[in-house]
Write an enzyme that holds these catalytic residues in place. Structure first.
Site, mmCIF file in Angstrom:
data_model
loop_
_atom_site.group_PDB
_atom_site.id
_atom_site.type_symbol
_atom_site.label_atom_id
_atom_site.label_comp_id
_atom_site.label_asym_id
_atom_site.label_seq_id
_atom_site.Cartn_x
_atom_site.Cartn_y
_atom_site.Cartn_z
ATOM 1 N N CYS A 38 0.842 -1.197 0.000
ATOM 2 C CA CYS A 38 0.000 0.000 0.000
ATOM 3 C C CYS A 38 0.879 1.249 0.000
ATOM 4 O O CYS A 38 1.992 1.250 0.535
ATOM 5 C CB CYS A 38 -0.886 -0.024 1.244
ATOM 6 S SG CYS A 38 -1.969 1.400 1.449
ATOM 7 N N SER A 40 0.610 3.751 1.789
ATOM 8 C CA SER A 40 0.891 4.203 3.163
ATOM 9 C C SER A 40 2.186 3.596 3.692
ATOM 10 O O SER A 40 2.917 4.242 4.443
ATOM 11 C CB SER A 40 -0.265 3.845 4.098
ATOM 12 O OG SER A 40 -1.433 4.509 3.688
ATOM 13 N N HIS A 43 4.857 5.714 2.256
ATOM 14 C CA HIS A 43 4.956 7.003 2.936
ATOM 15 C C HIS A 43 5.613 6.858 4.312
ATOM 16 O O HIS A 43 6.183 7.816 4.841
ATOM 17 C CB HIS A 43 3.576 7.641 3.072
ATOM 18 C CG HIS A 43 2.966 8.031 1.752
ATOM 19 N ND1 HIS A 43 3.709 8.586 0.733
ATOM 20 C CD2 HIS A 43 1.699 7.928 1.275
ATOM 21 C CE1 HIS A 43 2.924 8.814 -0.310
ATOM 22 N NE2 HIS A 43 1.700 8.417 -0.007
ATOM 23 N N HIS A 59 0.134 -3.522 6.405
ATOM 24 C CA HIS A 59 -1.107 -3.347 7.164
ATOM 25 C C HIS A 59 -2.333 -3.817 6.393
ATOM 26 O O HIS A 59 -3.438 -3.387 6.662
ATOM 27 C CB HIS A 59 -1.269 -1.868 7.545
ATOM 28 C CG HIS A 59 -1.374 -0.982 6.345
ATOM 29 N ND1 HIS A 59 -0.279 -0.591 5.617
ATOM 30 C CD2 HIS A 59 -2.447 -0.469 5.719
ATOM 31 C CE1 HIS A 59 -0.675 0.151 4.601
ATOM 32 N NE2 HIS A 59 -1.997 0.239 4.631
ATOM 33 N N CYS A 166 -7.420 -3.162 3.574
ATOM 34 C CA CYS A 166 -7.126 -1.718 3.477
ATOM 35 C C CYS A 166 -7.767 -1.109 2.244
ATOM 36 O O CYS A 166 -8.744 -0.384 2.331
ATOM 37 C CB CYS A 166 -5.629 -1.422 3.521
ATOM 38 S SG CYS A 166 -5.312 0.372 3.541
HETATM 39 ZN ZN LIG Z 1 -3.239 0.900 3.167
#
Ligand SMILES: [Zn+2]
Ligand SMILES: [Zn+2]
Length: 369
Positions: A38, A40, A43, A59, A166
């Site tokens: 993902c 995220s 990041h 996650h 997610c």
């Molecule tokens: Zn995610």
């Protein structure tokens, strides 16, 4: 067990042998079948989303319950589960209000690097590692809070189920739970990655008349059109506002979803939405940024600008329901899995994601898939 560890920001992940302690009270050990890659996580690698290191990231996962700690009652070994990164407490005002994604206990501690209890179960050569988003799914096994486990039917492929943890929940929930898209309405979706494509599918399933997907990457536009977008446009070539006005008799879209996380796209989403329309911001904007909205219109047009965290979900209701719709052939979630990787190749997965090659890259683990 093998896990991909972020030892320090802006470094590739290192796949190494780490130790996983047995589940404590209220905790569960899950053998993972698959984990999605993902934005995220990226990041976090760059530091744009700060979370402590060294840590095992990841996650978005699904797997099979392997062992349960004392007092665990909702799952037993052998159950298939999707992992939720908001292990809601069930008792705070938000949980009581049916908004467990905003749980006062779990949501603020999301990036603390521990389980909800503050415990850490991961270590490398005797030194503790941090968890990530309560899950740390870039590993063959995880120990998580019982509340992170959402039991699902056992006949759906776990790599597909992983994405519900997610991307799918976030995009689908923005449309269904937050915007409550109605049949016959018009929806514009900025970004056609895993989240945006999930929003496209949900808008089509909800009966939207027009589903306009906006993305500069041709392959993503192509896929968006295949999974339900009536229009898939390149923002470099098409004036999105003009297109939407032409479709809606000059009015604007009922709903706009921002699934990228850029302030100028939030502003564009506001601009293409009709009076009293809804703008749902899903992509997390960089820390320290602000959005500029035209002041007079904010009042006169009565538009609703809202965020949506984790699809404004009730994971234990929504995730099994989403997988039922997938099993019934009404949500083609398997189309999101562009490429599979071994854990050893996870850095290649990030490279492919950044190059725009993927709806979703998925790491699969031997044995369960
Ligand atoms: Zn995610
Ligand atoms: Zn709560």
């Amino acid at each position: 067990m093998k896990a991909a560890v972020l030892f320090a920001q802006n470094q590739p992940l290192d796949v190494v042998d780490v130790d996983l302690a047995p589940p404590g009270p209220g905790e569960v050990r899950v053998r993972l079948a698959a984990t999605g890659i993902c934005a995220s996580d990226w990041h976090t690698i760059t530091g744009a989303i700060p979370s402590p290191t060294p840590a095992v990231l990841g996650h978005e996962g699904a797997g099979v319950i392997d062992a349960v700690g004392a007092g665990v009652g909702s799952v037993t070994p052998g159950d298939h589960v999707v992992l939720s990164w908001v292990p809601s407490c069930g008792h705070c005002r938000y949980c009581q209000d049916g908004r467990p994604n905003l749980c006062s206990v779990a949501a603020p501690a999301l990036l603390a690097g521990t389980l909800v209890t503050g415990a850490r179960r991961l270590s490398y050569q005797g030194d503790p590692l941090y968890h990530y988003s309560f899950l740390s799914t870039f590993a063959e096994e995880v120990v998580v809070d019982e509340a992170s486990c959402v039991r699902i039917r056992s006949d759906v492929p776990l790599p597909v189920a992983a994405l519900v943890g997610c991307a799918v929940m976030t995009g689908y929930g923005a449309v269904v739970n937050r915007a409550k898209v109605e049949p016959g309405s018009s929806v514009v979706i900025f970004g056609a990655g895993g989240v945006g494509l999930s929003a496209v599918m949900a808008a089509a399933l909800s009966g939207a008349r027009y589903v306009v997907a906006v993305d500069p990457v041709p392959a993503k536009r192509h896929l968006a059109a295949e999974v339900g977008a009536t229009h898939a446009v390149d923002p470099g070539e098409t004036d999105v506002g003009a297109l939407v006005r032409s479709l809606t008799g000059g009015d604007g879209a009922d709903t706009a979803i921002e699934a990228v996380g850029r302030t100028e796209l939030v502003e564009q989403a506001f601009a293409v939405t009709r009076r009293a329309g809804t703008i749902v911001c899903v992509g997390v904007l960089p820390a320290g940024t602000s959005v500029a909205l035209p002041g007079p219109d904010l009042v006169r047009h009565e538009k609703i600008v809202t965020g949506s965290l984790y699809g404004s979900s009730r994971p234990r209701t929504d995730m099994p329901r989403i997988l039922d719709l997938y099993a019934d052939g009404r949500l083609p979630l398997d189309r999101l899995v562009t490429r599979r990787y071994d854990l050893d190749d996870i850095n290649t997965g990030f490279k492919d994601m950044l190059a725009g090659h993927l709806a979703r890259g998925v790491v699969t683990f031997g044995g369960l898939t």
